[in-house]
Design a protein around this motif. Structure first.
Motif, PDB file in Angstrom:
ATOM      1  N   LEU A   1       5.945  12.609   2.892  1.00 18.66           N
ATOM      2  CA  LEU A   1       7.191  13.222   2.423  1.00 18.66           C
ATOM      3  C   LEU A   1       8.406  12.482   2.963  1.00 18.66           C
ATOM      4  O   LEU A   1       9.401  12.286   2.241  1.00 18.66           O
ATOM      5  CB  LEU A   1       7.233  14.694   2.859  1.00 18.66           C
ATOM      6  N   ILE A   2       8.331  12.068   4.231  1.00 16.38           N
ATOM      7  CA  ILE A   2       9.436  11.303   4.810  1.00 16.38           C
ATOM      8  C   ILE A   2       9.646  10.005   4.039  1.00 16.38           C
ATOM      9  O   ILE A   2      10.778   9.621   3.702  1.00 16.38           O
ATOM     10  CB  ILE A   2       9.158  11.000   6.304  1.00 16.38           C
TER      11      ILE A   2
ATOM     12  N   ALA B   1       5.075   6.121   3.167  1.00 13.42           N
ATOM     13  CA  ALA B   1       4.520   7.256   2.425  1.00 13.42           C
ATOM     14  C   ALA B   1       3.010   7.142   2.258  1.00 13.42           C
ATOM     15  O   ALA B   1       2.272   8.131   2.424  1.00 13.42           O
ATOM     16  CB  ALA B   1       5.202   7.354   1.054  1.00 13.42           C
ATOM     17  N   LEU B   2       2.529   5.953   1.942  1.00  7.51           N
ATOM     18  CA  LEU B   2       1.106   5.778   1.675  1.00  7.51           C
ATOM     19  C   LEU B   2       0.286   5.569   2.959  1.00  7.51           C
ATOM     20  O   LEU B   2      -0.813   6.122   3.100  1.00  7.51           O
ATOM     21  CB  LEU B   2       0.898   4.595   0.737  1.00  7.51           C
ATOM     22  N   LEU B   3       0.812   4.778   3.887  1.00  5.34           N
ATOM     23  CA  LEU B   3       0.041   4.457   5.086  1.00  5.34           C
ATOM     24  C   LEU B   3      -0.115   5.651   6.025  1.00  5.34           C
ATOM     25  O   LEU B   3      -1.120   5.761   6.727  1.00  5.34           O
ATOM     26  CB  LEU B   3       0.693   3.287   5.830  1.00  5.34           C
ATOM     27  N   THR B   4       0.866   6.544   6.039  1.00  9.71           N
ATOM     28  CA  THR B   4       0.711   7.726   6.887  1.00  9.71           C
ATOM     29  C   THR B   4      -0.461   8.581   6.398  1.00  9.71           C
ATOM     30  O   THR B   4      -1.239   9.107   7.203  1.00  9.71           O
ATOM     31  CB  THR B   4       1.987   8.584   6.902  1.00  9.71           C
ATOM     32  N   THR B   5      -0.600   8.687   5.088  1.00  7.14           N
ATOM     33  CA  THR B   5      -1.735   9.430   4.538  1.00  7.14           C
ATOM     34  C   THR B   5      -3.054   8.742   4.904  1.00  7.14           C
ATOM     35  O   THR B   5      -4.037   9.405   5.272  1.00  7.14           O
ATOM     36  CB  THR B   5      -1.621   9.530   3.006  1.00  7.14           C
ATOM     37  N   MET B   6      -3.060   7.420   4.828  1.00  3.70           N
ATOM     38  CA  MET B   6      -4.274   6.677   5.163  1.00  3.70           C
ATOM     39  C   MET B   6      -4.624   6.839   6.645  1.00  3.70           C
ATOM     40  O   MET B   6      -5.785   7.079   6.988  1.00  3.70           O
ATOM     41  CB  MET B   6      -4.079   5.194   4.846  1.00  3.70           C
ATOM     42  N   TYR B   7      -3.631   6.724   7.528  1.00  6.43           N
ATOM     43  CA  TYR B   7      -3.887   6.873   8.958  1.00  6.43           C
ATOM     44  C   TYR B   7      -4.419   8.264   9.274  1.00  6.43           C
ATOM     45  O   TYR B   7      -5.343   8.427  10.068  1.00  6.43           O
ATOM     46  CB  TYR B   7      -2.612   6.621   9.763  1.00  6.43           C
ATOM     47  N   GLY B   8      -3.826   9.266   8.645  1.00  2.00           N
ATOM     48  CA  GLY B   8      -4.282  10.635   8.877  1.00  2.00           C
ATOM     49  C   GLY B   8      -5.720  10.830   8.425  1.00  2.00           C
ATOM     50  O   GLY B   8      -6.514  11.487   9.095  1.00  2.00           O
TER      51      GLY B   8
END
Length: 254
Positions: free
Chosen positions: A161-162, A184-191
């Motif tokens: 979202l950020i 936006a995309l990499l934070t989802t991947m890391y999580g």
């Protein structure tokens, strides 16, 4: 060391790194803002969820998953049968010298109580309280990793979202869209990686470790009760072997 856990973690990370390198390279998947949001944010949230004393043991708990303290069940049965044989022959007081040097603190505690003449119900109650409280602590420790998995996934969504907000606010500047989309995309991947490679699998294996330890302690309690009541070694062995899977049941008397 549990090679299955180690090999599994290494294999997953190697496959992910290999897949990344076949595309644009591993470096493209490293983003400091995403790391700060997901890893920093999830660990911070974890610190809110658990006591400082529990967080201090985070690494130690992880190592239990990788290198667990293992009890050889066959050797434990052999040891308990030896205690039972000696107790029937010379009396339970004859075990005192051996018990003083016993490395298993739970077994040492129970046998010491039996040697001191405590009632069987008292011994069982105290040992079961010890076992249950230990299991409860282990479950809480294991829940740290299941919580981390959930928090990392949630922080990944927050990072997404950020990144999207930053991208939408800079639509007029094409050079700012790429970095914002990367966050936006990499934070989802890391999580997702933390949750599915580390958090959830470690929580599951810690639960299995806890069940194994509880099983060993149940065997010890059963063995102490039999020794105190003067059961025959063969009867004790039959009782203890019933705790094991059929393929693991090997009698010493055959």
């Amino acid at each position: 060391m549990d090679l299955g856990t180690v090999i599994g973690i290494v294999l997953v990370m190697a496959l992910l790194a290999g897949a990344m390198s076949m595309g644009v390279g591993v470096g493209a998947y490293i983003d400091i803002p995403s790391v700060l949001i997901v890893i920093g944010g999830s660990i911070g949230a974890l610190m809110i969820s658990f006591k400082p004393s529990q967080m201090k043991s985070f690494t130690k708990i992880f190592m239990i998953a990788v290198k667990p303290p293992e009890e050889d069940k066959a050797e434990l049965i052999k040891k308990l049968i030896g205690f039972a044989t000696k107790a029937r022959k010379d009396g339970i007081l004859a075990l005192e010298s051996e018990v003083n040097g016993e490395p298993n603190e739970f077994l040492k505690k129970g046998l010491s109580m039996a040697i001191d003449g405590n009632e069987p119900d008292t011994i069982r109650d105290l040992l079961e309280i010890d076992m249950e409280q230990t299991s409860t602590r282990h479950k809480i420790n294991g829940s740290m990793f299941s919580q981390w998995a959930g928090l990392a996934g949630a922080m990944g969504m927050v990072g997404t979202l950020i990144g999207l907000v930053a991208m939408l606010l800079n639509m007029a500047d094409p050079s700012a869209i790429g970095p914002s989309m990367a966050v936006a995309l990499l934070t989802t991947m890391y999580g997702a990686i933390i949750g599915n490679v580390v958090g959830t699998p470690i929580a599951i294996i810690l639960g299995i470790r806890n069940d194994d330890e509880t099983l060993v302690r149940e065997m010890i309690i059963s063995g102490i009760m039999s020794i105190q009541s003067g059961d025959a070694p063969r009867a004790l062995e039959a009782k203890l072997l019933s705790f094991l899977a059929p393929i693991e049941r090997v009698s010493q008397f055959d």
